[in-house]
Design an enzyme around this catalytic site. Sequence first.
Site, PDB file in Angstrom:
ATOM      1  N   LYS A   1      -7.069   1.046  -3.245  1.00  0.00           N
ATOM      2  CA  LYS A   1      -6.630   0.271  -2.077  1.00  0.00           C
ATOM      3  C   LYS A   1      -6.803   1.335  -0.718  1.00  0.00           C
ATOM      4  O   LYS A   1      -7.061   0.870   0.222  1.00  0.00           O
ATOM      5  CB  LYS A   1      -5.218  -0.329  -2.250  1.00  0.00           C
ATOM      6  CG  LYS A   1      -4.524  -0.875  -0.889  1.00  0.00           C
ATOM      7  CD  LYS A   1      -5.463  -1.842  -0.259  1.00  0.00           C
ATOM      8  CE  LYS A   1      -5.126  -2.436   1.133  1.00  0.00           C
ATOM      9  NZ  LYS A   1      -3.845  -2.863   1.247  1.00  0.00           N
TER      10      LYS A   1
ATOM     11  N   THR B   1       0.882  -1.076  -0.065  1.00  0.00           N
ATOM     12  CA  THR B   1       0.039  -0.071  -0.338  1.00  0.00           C
ATOM     13  C   THR B   1       1.016   1.246  -0.013  1.00  0.00           C
ATOM     14  O   THR B   1       1.542   1.569   0.864  1.00  0.00           O
ATOM     15  CB  THR B   1      -0.885  -0.108   1.243  1.00  0.00           C
ATOM     16  OG1 THR B   1      -1.598  -1.314   1.282  1.00  0.00           O
ATOM     17  CG2 THR B   1      -1.842   1.295   1.171  1.00  0.00           C
TER      18      THR B   1
ATOM     19  N   LYS C   1      -0.780   5.079   8.822  1.00  0.00           N
ATOM     20  CA  LYS C   1      -0.020   5.589   7.579  1.00  0.00           C
ATOM     21  C   LYS C   1      -0.876   5.519   6.398  1.00  0.00           C
ATOM     22  O   LYS C   1      -0.816   6.412   5.607  1.00  0.00           O
ATOM     23  CB  LYS C   1       0.997   4.443   7.389  1.00  0.00           C
ATOM     24  CG  LYS C   1       2.060   4.451   6.079  1.00  0.00           C
ATOM     25  CD  LYS C   1       1.672   3.609   4.758  1.00  0.00           C
ATOM     26  CE  LYS C   1       1.737   2.180   4.981  1.00  0.00           C
ATOM     27  NZ  LYS C   1       1.363   1.416   4.058  1.00  0.00           N
TER      28      LYS C   1
END
Length: 292
Positions: free
Chosen positions: A164, A88, A232
């Site tokens: 995503k 990711t 994150k």
Amino acid sequence: MDIGMIGLGAMGRAMARNLAQAGHTVRAWNRSGGSDEGVTMVASPVDVFQSDAVLTMLSDDSVIRSVLLEPGVLKQAKPGLVHVVMSTISVAFARELVALHEAAGIDYVSAPVLGRPDVAAKGELNVLAAGAPHALTKVRPMLDVVSKRVWDMGADAPAANAAKIACNMMITMAIEAMAEAVVLTEANGLSRDQFFDLILNTLFGCRSYQVYSANIAAGQYEPGFKASLGLKDLRLAAEAAEQAGRSLPMLTAVHDRMAETVEAGMGDRDWSAMATLTIGPNAPARSSGPCL
């Protein structure tokens, strides 16, 4: 197929093992060393990039930059190689990777995944794949091994990364939604088990609600997907929203809640631990019962 693998954490190790068991030749490099049955460990990332295709499962933009870009690994890759980044990463970095791979004369595919380590072990990940059609066709056999389904996100590789990031953002919104619902229902005498049984069998019968309602019902947040990684990903979503010139108020709310979770010392716990900040640490937790 001769496949290279960089990054043998819980997810990467499961994928490498499945690829080897499917009959592919797998060579791998891992920053912290280690080995796995059926996988040939090599001395450097450059050695990995002598394969027909390489999968990287590194944690974030900065690690990919330090492992691959700064040492000039792409320029030493085998001609015709396809590099598949399954991490990711930010949309902006994905765009940078497209340009860098084109300059190096090799193909690039973004293929982040939906699923946790237990799903990866079963070869049942959902893979969000985007890139040039010929590159996707070449790597499709190995993506099929690690996945339940490969979702074609189109020819523009960063689109898969945007998808995503959006998915992870929505999972955190679901966690916060369930936590806030628990506050309302428990305050009025309804147990978590009863409420989650209702929503899982009517409005929200999907895996994210099933997995994280069980954590909230039991009040247990053992490490699955760490809150620090969730923060994150929410930062990446905020960056993408800023680049699009849009304000996303729900994203701001869950980002701030996840940041509070990490600051409270729960960065290594499952990201659903953010629910404790809404429900309260002293609220009664009940066994998960029918919501499982």
